[in-house]
Design a protein around this motif. Structure first.
Motif, PDB file in Angstrom:
ATOM      1  N   LYS A 388      52.389  38.091  33.178  1.00  0.00           N
ATOM      2  CA  LYS A 388      53.595  38.179  34.007  1.00  0.00           C
ATOM      3  C   LYS A 388      54.807  38.522  33.152  1.00  0.00           C
ATOM      4  O   LYS A 388      55.703  39.265  33.582  1.00  0.00           O
ATOM      5  N   ARG A 389      54.850  37.964  31.945  1.00  0.00           N
ATOM      6  CA  ARG A 389      55.954  38.311  31.049  1.00  0.00           C
ATOM      7  C   ARG A 389      55.945  39.807  30.732  1.00  0.00           C
ATOM      8  O   ARG A 389      56.987  40.456  30.680  1.00  0.00           O
ATOM      9  N   MET A 390      54.753  40.342  30.496  1.00  0.00           N
ATOM     10  CA  MET A 390      54.641  41.769  30.212  1.00  0.00           C
ATOM     11  C   MET A 390      55.045  42.604  31.427  1.00  0.00           C
ATOM     12  O   MET A 390      55.704  43.643  31.294  1.00  0.00           O
ATOM     13  N   GLU A 391      54.657  42.159  32.619  1.00  0.00           N
ATOM     14  CA  GLU A 391      55.007  42.890  33.843  1.00  0.00           C
ATOM     15  C   GLU A 391      56.518  42.868  34.063  1.00  0.00           C
ATOM     16  O   GLU A 391      57.135  43.900  34.359  1.00  0.00           O
ATOM     17  N   ILE A 392      57.124  41.696  33.890  1.00  0.00           N
ATOM     18  CA  ILE A 392      58.576  41.584  34.046  1.00  0.00           C
ATOM     19  C   ILE A 392      59.290  42.410  32.983  1.00  0.00           C
ATOM     20  O   ILE A 392      60.329  43.025  33.242  1.00  0.00           O
ATOM     21  N   GLY A 393      58.724  42.448  31.776  1.00  0.00           N
ATOM     22  CA  GLY A 393      59.324  43.224  30.694  1.00  0.00           C
ATOM     23  C   GLY A 393      59.138  44.722  30.835  1.00  0.00           C
ATOM     24  O   GLY A 393      59.712  45.497  30.067  1.00  0.00           O
ATOM     25  N   GLY A 394      58.315  45.152  31.808  1.00  0.00           N
ATOM     26  CA  GLY A 394      58.168  46.568  32.075  1.00  0.00           C
ATOM     27  C   GLY A 394      57.117  47.278  31.251  1.00  0.00           C
ATOM     28  O   GLY A 394      57.096  48.513  31.205  1.00  0.00           O
ATOM     29  N   THR A 395      56.211  46.523  30.601  1.00  0.00           N
ATOM     30  CA  THR A 395      55.197  47.170  29.764  1.00  0.00           C
ATOM     31  C   THR A 395      53.818  47.209  30.417  1.00  0.00           C
ATOM     32  O   THR A 395      52.846  47.597  29.774  1.00  0.00           O
ATOM     33  N   GLY A 396      53.732  46.802  31.681  1.00  0.00           N
ATOM     34  CA  GLY A 396      52.437  46.842  32.334  1.00  0.00           C
ATOM     35  C   GLY A 396      52.475  46.251  33.725  1.00  0.00           C
ATOM     36  O   GLY A 396      53.541  45.897  34.242  1.00  0.00           O
ATOM     37  N   LEU A 397      51.293  46.146  34.330  1.00  0.00           N
ATOM     38  CA  LEU A 397      51.138  45.580  35.666  1.00  0.00           C
ATOM     39  C   LEU A 397      50.049  44.512  35.627  1.00  0.00           C
ATOM     40  O   LEU A 397      49.372  44.338  34.612  1.00  0.00           O
ATOM     41  N   ILE A 398      49.851  43.833  36.745  1.00  0.00           N
ATOM     42  CA  ILE A 398      48.896  42.734  36.820  1.00  0.00           C
ATOM     43  C   ILE A 398      48.078  42.862  38.089  1.00  0.00           C
ATOM     44  O   ILE A 398      48.580  43.319  39.125  1.00  0.00           O
ATOM     45  N   VAL A 399      46.799  42.498  38.024  1.00  0.00           N
ATOM     46  CA  VAL A 399      45.945  42.426  39.211  1.00  0.00           C
ATOM     47  C   VAL A 399      45.254  41.068  39.237  1.00  0.00           C
ATOM     48  O   VAL A 399      45.038  40.453  38.188  1.00  0.00           O
ATOM     49  N   ASP A 400      44.928  40.610  40.434  1.00  0.00           N
ATOM     50  CA  ASP A 400      44.224  39.344  40.624  1.00  0.00           C
ATOM     51  C   ASP A 400      42.728  39.644  40.725  1.00  0.00           C
ATOM     52  O   ASP A 400      42.287  40.330  41.649  1.00  0.00           O
ATOM     53  N   TYR A 401      41.955  39.148  39.770  1.00  0.00           N
ATOM     54  CA  TYR A 401      40.527  39.470  39.752  1.00  0.00           C
ATOM     55  C   TYR A 401      39.809  38.958  41.000  1.00  0.00           C
ATOM     56  O   TYR A 401      38.757  39.495  41.399  1.00  0.00           O
ATOM     57  N   ALA A 402      40.352  37.923  41.642  1.00  0.00           N
ATOM     58  CA  ALA A 402      39.681  37.323  42.792  1.00  0.00           C
ATOM     59  C   ALA A 402      39.849  38.160  44.059  1.00  0.00           C
ATOM     60  O   ALA A 402      39.044  38.048  44.990  1.00  0.00           O
ATOM     61  N   THR A 403      40.865  39.023  44.118  1.00  0.00           N
ATOM     62  CA  THR A 403      41.133  39.766  45.348  1.00  0.00           C
ATOM     63  C   THR A 403      41.225  41.273  45.143  1.00  0.00           C
ATOM     64  O   THR A 403      41.385  42.009  46.109  1.00  0.00           O
ATOM     65  N   VAL A 404      41.127  41.741  43.897  1.00  0.00           N
ATOM     66  CA  VAL A 404      41.355  43.157  43.614  1.00  0.00           C
ATOM     67  C   VAL A 404      40.310  44.044  44.294  1.00  0.00           C
ATOM     68  O   VAL A 404      39.123  43.707  44.363  1.00  0.00           O
ATOM     69  N   THR A 405      40.784  45.167  44.821  1.00  0.00           N
ATOM     70  CA  THR A 405      39.901  46.163  45.417  1.00  0.00           C
ATOM     71  C   THR A 405      39.835  47.383  44.509  1.00  0.00           C
ATOM     72  O   THR A 405      40.655  47.548  43.603  1.00  0.00           O
ATOM     73  N   LYS A 406      38.865  48.269  44.778  1.00  0.00           N
ATOM     74  CA  LYS A 406      38.732  49.482  43.979  1.00  0.00           C
ATOM     75  C   LYS A 406      39.992  50.330  44.067  1.00  0.00           C
ATOM     76  O   LYS A 406      40.480  50.845  43.044  1.00  0.00           O
ATOM     77  N   ASP A 407      40.546  50.466  45.276  1.00  0.00           N
ATOM     78  CA  ASP A 407      41.735  51.309  45.446  1.00  0.00           C
ATOM     79  C   ASP A 407      42.925  50.753  44.667  1.00  0.00           C
ATOM     80  O   ASP A 407      43.667  51.507  44.023  1.00  0.00           O
ATOM     81  N   GLU A 408      43.114  49.431  44.724  1.00  0.00           N
ATOM     82  CA  GLU A 408      44.239  48.834  44.000  1.00  0.00           C
ATOM     83  C   GLU A 408      44.034  48.963  42.492  1.00  0.00           C
ATOM     84  O   GLU A 408      44.961  49.312  41.746  1.00  0.00           O
ATOM     85  N   PHE A 409      42.831  48.679  42.034  1.00  0.00           N
ATOM     86  CA  PHE A 409      42.521  48.739  40.609  1.00  0.00           C
ATOM     87  C   PHE A 409      42.750  50.157  40.070  1.00  0.00           C
ATOM     88  O   PHE A 409      43.410  50.353  39.046  1.00  0.00           O
ATOM     89  N   LYS A 410      42.229  51.141  40.791  1.00  0.00           N
ATOM     90  CA  LYS A 410      42.374  52.527  40.360  1.00  0.00           C
ATOM     91  C   LYS A 410      43.847  52.950  40.367  1.00  0.00           C
ATOM     92  O   LYS A 410      44.326  53.588  39.412  1.00  0.00           O
ATOM     93  N   ALA A 411      44.559  52.589  41.423  1.00  0.00           N
ATOM     94  CA  ALA A 411      45.965  52.996  41.543  1.00  0.00           C
ATOM     95  C   ALA A 411      46.806  52.420  40.409  1.00  0.00           C
ATOM     96  O   ALA A 411      47.668  53.113  39.845  1.00  0.00           O
ATOM     97  N   LYS A 412      46.553  51.168  40.045  1.00  0.00           N
ATOM     98  CA  LYS A 412      47.358  50.547  38.991  1.00  0.00           C
ATOM     99  C   LYS A 412      46.983  51.085  37.614  1.00  0.00           C
ATOM    100  O   LYS A 412      47.848  51.217  36.743  1.00  0.00           O
TER     101      LYS A 412
END
Length: 515
Positions: A388-412
């Motif tokens: 979350k610190r990295m996401e807030i700092g603008g160096t990346g994004l985050i996904v939730d492994y428990a709910t992630v879908t192929k479309d979300e994973f690929k898009a991010k």
């Protein structure tokens, strides 16, 4: 010639005279913990100190003649079979995860304390000038009472609030929320309320956790040993593997030393030739995917593995995946797997587009120092807060492994890999992180030798430790001020009422005279 020999001899004797006997205790069976302190013990040894280290991952470097390593590698059996597999069950329950973790470590510490070389330390007459001890396995604090010398507590990540309080360091539930809470730049009101309400409970929670291990101290060290709470109560210093760039800026007393800052980073080495050729020839660049040393890709749920495989098959990049299993069905042609990879060297390769990581602190440090953007897939512990610190700092994004879908994973993946703002921000963060007066390792060594030279650091003790909580919160001062204000208010009220009554009485008398 004689003068030269004399100078060298004098320097050697001076070094020997300044050397100290140090006991280092890093009992956590996780290489991500060990790599933080290996360079530390190495440097202390090279500086002439006689270091005895309890470690689950010995370096076995013949050049380190002053370093004696007690191998506790057998601890990985319980760690991998129970703790890591159970960790995923407590994704949304950090308190439950913490209790389960410490219950599970009882068996690890019991085995470690039964080790013949450890028993030799406990039963022997050897003396030490300093103990440096990782603070995760509390029963091993029995060594503090055994050797009765100054000691430094250390963490390979951010320390819980109670350890800052132990040093008399100012804490605040909103500005610097405890590590058990998921990090956010600005806590929403429900989280702020929870942080404030639970703040008084943390000391009780810590006492409960440590009391579960008191019997280990008594069984292995002796019935006359103090409780773990007492053993941990007077450290000379606290080393935390944080820095002021990646972590939140916070005020620190002199006895809290930040040793973050890439202390475990090593000079770049050439990649194995076969791997180098594949990465050099990756036409569209490559994505590096690793879940670190504790979370194993081979143990991921089948549904999640299926999502990952189908996503990778649709990407234009070469995928380099640290996968521990011998075989993986459904692997597309663009995916390269290996049970182990030289991560620091992989992250420094010019063709890398993105690092998909579980968010361990050391992995994120390596990405940060290499200027590589990340996609975080946190599983447990501090990983969610880290990414979350990295996401807030603008160096990346985050996904939730428990709910992630192929479309979300690929898009991010495509968003982070193709949008230059993430890489530019990563490079900016790398420049800030490296613009420091000294490295974390240099700070750790300097302050360690400071404690040795002065036989402790009680003279740096925070005055906050001697102030009762009600004085620290100014409750006595506020109570007096409030009391004075109430008294003055009442006095003014009664004077005004008396004066009004006097005027009313005079008015009535005047009215009677007129009649």
């Amino acid at each position: 010639m004689f003068a030269c020999v004399a100078v060298i001899s004098f320097a050697v004797l001076l070094g020997v005279g300044d050397s100290a006997k140090i006991l280092g205790v890093v009992p956590t069976p996780s290489i991500s913990h060990q790599v933080v302190f290996q360079p530390f013990f190495r440097e202390l040894s090279l500086r002439g100190h006689e270091v005895t280290a309890l470690t689950t991952d010995p370096m076995r470097d013949p050049k380190l003649s002053n370093l004696t390593e007690i191998d506790l590698h057998f601890s990985y059996r319980i760690w991998n079979e129970h703790i890591m597999k159970n960790a995923l069950k407590f994704k949304t329950n950090p308190i439950g995860a913490t209790i389960d973790f410490y219950k599970s470590t009882i068996d690890i510490q019991d085995e470690q304390l039964r080790h013949p070389s450890v028993q030799a330390l406990i039963r022997g007459e050897e003396k030490f000038d300093l103990i440096i001890i990782e603070s995760i396995m509390p029963a091993l604090f029995g060594f503090v009472h055994k050797f009765k010398c100054p000691y430094i507590m250390m963490f390979s990540q951010e320390a819980p609030s109670d350890y800052y309080k132990l040093m008399g360091n100012p804490t605040h539930p909103i500005l610097y929320p405890d590590a058990i809470f998921q990090y956010d730049q600005q806590l929403p009101f429900p989280q702020r309320l929870l942080a404030v309400l639970t703040m008084p409970l943390f000391p009780l929670f810590a006492r409960y956790i440590f009391s579960m291990h008191d019997h280990l101290v008594q069984n292995h060290f002796g019935d006359d040993y103090p409780s773990i709470v007492e053993l941990m109560s007077k450290p000379d210093m606290l080393f935390v593997h944080t820095d002021q760039i990646f972590h939140k800026v916070r005020p620190l007393v002199p006895t809290v030393i930040q040793i973050g800052g890439g202390s475990h980073m090593r000079p770049i080495k050439p990649l194995p030739s076969e791997l180098k050729n594949k990465l050099d020839n990756a036409e569209h660049g490559f994505v590096y995917f690793s879940l670190g040393s504790n979370v194993k890709s081979k143990d991921l749920p089948p549904e999640l593995l299926g999502t990952i495989l189908s996503t990778f098959a649709e990407l234009p990049y070469t995928i380099l995946w640290k996968f521990e299993g011998a075989h993986l069905d459904g692997l597309s042609d663009n995916v390269i797997t290996s049970p182990w990879l030289p991560q620091q060297d992989v992250l420094r390769h010019p063709n890398i587009k993105l690092f998909i990581t579980q968010g361990g602190l050391q992995s994120l440090e390596e990405a940060m120092y290499s200027g590589v953007p990340i996609l975080g897939v946190p599983f447990y512990g501090d990983q969610t807060g880290n990414v979350k610190r990295m996401e807030i700092g603008g160096t990346g994004l985050i996904v939730d492994y428990a709910t992630v879908t192929k479309d979300e994973f690929k898009a991010k993946i495509l968003e982070v890999a193709q949008n230059t703002r993430f890489r530019n921000k990563a490079k900016e963060l790398a420049a800030l992180a490296q613009d420091q007066p000294m490295t974390g390792l240099e700070r750790a060594v300097w302050w360690t030798e400071y404690v040795i030279r002065h036989k402790g650091a009680s003279h740096l003790r925070s005055p906050l430790l001697d102030v009762p909580w009600y004085q620290y919160l100014l409750l006595d001062v506020l109570a007096v001020i409030a009391s004075v204000m109430v008294i003055v208010g009442l006095l003014v009220f009664y004077i005004v009422r008396w004066f009004i009554g006097l005027l009313t009485c005079r008015r009535k008398k005047n009215e009677k005279k007129i009649q």
